[in-house]
Write an enzyme that holds these catalytic residues in place. Structure first.
Site, PDB file in Angstrom:
ATOM      1  N   ASP A  99     -39.669 -53.842-113.101  1.00 17.87           N
ATOM      2  CA  ASP A  99     -39.328 -52.584-113.756  1.00 17.87           C
ATOM      3  C   ASP A  99     -40.146 -51.438-113.142  1.00 17.87           C
ATOM      4  OD1 ASP A  99     -38.413 -50.769-115.841  1.00 17.87           O
ATOM      5  OD2 ASP A  99     -40.464 -50.951-116.589  1.00 17.87           O
ATOM      6  N   PRO A 156     -36.612 -55.437-119.067  1.00 25.18           N
ATOM      7  CA  PRO A 156     -36.612 -53.981-119.032  1.00 25.18           C
ATOM      8  C   PRO A 156     -37.878 -53.407-119.665  1.00 25.18           C
ATOM      9  CG  PRO A 156     -35.165 -54.759-120.781  1.00 25.18           C
ATOM     10  CD  PRO A 156     -35.702 -55.972-120.081  1.00 25.18           C
ATOM     11  N   CYS A 157     -38.136 -52.154-119.383  1.00 29.74           N
ATOM     12  CA  CYS A 157     -39.262 -51.433-119.958  1.00 29.74           C
ATOM     13  C   CYS A 157     -39.073 -51.378-121.474  1.00 29.74           C
ATOM     14  CB  CYS A 157     -39.277 -50.023-119.373  1.00 29.74           C
ATOM     15  SG  CYS A 157     -40.338 -48.893-120.193  1.00 29.74           S
ATOM     16  N   PRO A 158     -40.084 -51.525-122.322  1.00 29.02           N
ATOM     17  CA  PRO A 158     -41.500 -51.719-122.021  1.00 29.02           C
ATOM     18  C   PRO A 158     -41.915 -53.187-122.075  1.00 29.02           C
ATOM     19  CG  PRO A 158     -41.268 -51.226-124.334  1.00 29.02           C
ATOM     20  CD  PRO A 158     -39.872 -51.379-123.779  1.00 29.02           C
ATOM     21  N   ARG A 179     -45.391 -43.130-125.231  1.00 27.54           N
ATOM     22  CA  ARG A 179     -44.415 -42.161-125.724  1.00 27.54           C
ATOM     23  C   ARG A 179     -44.123 -42.529-127.174  1.00 27.54           C
ATOM     24  NH1 ARG A 179     -41.917 -45.155-121.668  1.00 27.54           N
ATOM     25  NH2 ARG A 179     -40.608 -46.848-122.435  1.00 27.54           N
TER      26      ARG A 179
END
Ligand SMILES: Cc1cc2nc3c(=O)[nH]c(=O)nc-3n(C[C@H](O)[C@H](O)[C@H](O)COP(=O)(O)OP(=O)(O)OC[C@H]3O[C@@H](n4cnc5c(N)ncnc54)[C@H](O)[C@@H]3O)c2cc1C
Lengths: 388, 79
Positions: free
Chosen positions: B43, B16-18, A190
């Site tokens: 995650d 957490p992402c990413p 993204r």
């Protein structure tokens, strides 16, 4: 005897922490800020410099003028931290003793980690880089432009997207938009790290005819062939490559054996203590915390550290914790912006881009010097204050 | 149980992402062709992001194992 507090780095985090400590502790502390440049730089301004909307002069101020009178400033580079001995070694041979240490040395750009980057690409993450890019953009008459990053983490995750949108507007104003292709190369699937904000900006990019190439982690640049190769094995030809260089922690951190492999300080996410040391704290870009490296992060962390050190000096139980707050604006071009506000527990829910956020950012840019480093948060700006 | 010999294991649980994906990308950058890298991630986003990236970058996803509260991704650096 007053407690001796040394703050390494006179950027956003270090300056604010030193001023808050001085306000809180008065004569109970002797505070020294160490910074090799003696200058404080407002880095978000690089974007405007690169696009010819501001000159470099308003971006930097003498650090001395931003510090409270009773805070000492040593214009020196720290070269080694000895946490057990409670000292910091300075480049010109001096040694500073401390009871409490705040490490706010920020991030270091390491462009030479990517072959061809220095020779072939431009960037807007340093003043010199932004000025060089401005000259190149002035000469630009059309062609393929690629904006990318060489790895995560990098400062201010929305900045490359913001720059891309602002650049597209710049090309339109110059009348060369139809002769140019603008593409953002993202390391993720993204536009950038924050999912909700990516969902908001991707349609805007599409509307403006800006390309998005996902999963593109810049691996190598061939300056003569003008080709960017990704770790994923893709190649793109480009007439103007604008690539955010890789970031690492400062050498003083690694040389002292304190950082992780990339030089980021292992930091407790709530207390901001450097792991294993009760009296050493880290704030801002220097930490390994899994949140955006941004001025606003440093800004929200500084009061926590000041409060904790003051409690330790006074022998009371430290209460302040850092909840992971971050707040930043994202310029979407055409006189509009959005705002991202989040913490460890709450992902951001950005409002639809509007003129009001653009004006708020403009105001913030103007008032930065009188507010942020000095610990005066403008009362008119509730969005900069913590909401939760 | 996997029988593949893991050359490097990354515990990205709680990240957490990413974070988990970026740590894997870093390990692939540093590794040798043939290395097998294991990533543990709690995650949710990793379930789609990691396989999608491996596919694009033409490496090999040896297996994904759902454990209690996290997933284990085993990846071979193919080029
Ligand atoms: C183009 C761009 C746009 C940005 N936009 C935004 C934005 O819109 N909003 C936002 O919140 N953030 C933004 N940022 C990020 C923000 O500028 C940084 O995250 C912030 O400055 C971090 O503060 P800091 O105090 O950790 O480090 P810095 O402000 O970088 O300060 C670090 C200081 O440490 C000093 N230092 C380094 N090494 C040593 C040493 N060995 N000894 C002593 N001192 C040392 C340096 O001289 C420097 O003064 C942007 C950054 C860039 C590049």
């Amino acid at each position: 005897m007053p407690a001796r507090i040394v703050v390494l780095g006179g950027g956003v985090g270090g300056t604010l922490a030193a001023n808050l400590l001085s306000k809180e502790l008065g004569r109970d502390a002797r505070i020294t800020v160490v910074d090799p440049t003696g200058m404080h730089v407002y880095q978000p301004g690089y974007l405007y410099v690169a696009l010819g909307q501001a000159n470099g002069r308003w971006l930097a101020r003498d650090e001395r003028t931003l510090l409270r009178r009773d805070v000492q400033l040593a214009v020196e580079r720290a070269v080694r931290i000895h946490p057990e001995a409670g000292t910091v070694q300075l480049e010109r041979g001096g040694n500073l003793e401390w009871d409490f240490l705040v490490i706010a040395t920020g991030a270091r750009l390491v462009p030479d980690q990517i072959p061809g980057l220095v020779e072939g690409a431009y960037e807007f993450y340093s003043l010199e880089g932004a000025q060089r890019l401005r000259e190149e953009l002035r000469r630009f008459r059309g062609g393929r432009i690629h904006i990318g990053v060489s790895g995560i983490p990098y400062k201010c995750p929305p900045a490359p997207v913001e720059f891309t949108l602002m650049l597209e507007e710049y090309l339109r104003e110059r009348g060369i938009r139809d002769r140019s292709q603008v593409t953002l190369l993202s390391p993720l699937n993204r536009a950038f790290t924050i999912e909700s904000a990516s969902k908001l900006v991707q349609p805007i990019m599409e509307e403006r005819g800006i390309g998005l190439t996902t999963f593109f982690n810049v691996e190598e640049i061939d300056p003569s062939a003008r080709v960017i190769t990704s770790l994923e094995g893709e190649k793109v030809e480009s007439d103007l490559m604008i690539i955010v260089p890789p970031h690492r922690g400062q050498t003083v951190v690694t040389d002292s054996g304190l950082g992780d492999v990339s030089g980021w300080l292992p930091t407790d996410k709530l207390s901001l203590q450097v792991e294993g040391y009760e009296r050493v704290f880290a704030i801002g870009d220097a930490t390994n915390l899994p949140i955006s490296k941004s001025g606003s992060t440093a800004h929200f962390e500084a009061p926590v550290v000041a409060n904790r050190i003051a409690s330790l000096i006074r022998g009371t139980a430290p209460k302040a914790n850092y909840p992971g707050q971050v707040m930043c604006f994202l310029e979407t071009g055409n006189g509009k912006a959005t705002a991202l506000r989040f913490d460890y527990e709450h992902p951001p829910v950005p409002p639809h881009p509007a003129r009001i956020w653009h004006l708020a950012k403009w105001m913030f840019n103007r008032l930065y010097w009188e507010t942020v480093p000095k610990g005066r948060i403008p009362e008119w700006a509730p969005m900069v204050r913590s909401k939760r | 149980m996997t029988t593949t010999e893991v050359s490097r294991s990354i515990d990205a649980r709680g990240m957490p992402c990413p974070g988990p994906l970026m740590t894997l990308i870093g390990a692939i950058r540093e590794g040798q062709v043939g290395d097998v890298i294991e990533v543990l991630s709690s995650d949710e986003g990793s379930r789609t992001d990691i396989p999608a990236w491996i596919n694009k970058a033409a490496h090999e996803l040896v297996e994904v194992v759902q454990e209690d509260g996290f997933a284990r991704f085993v990846v071979r650096k193919a080029r």
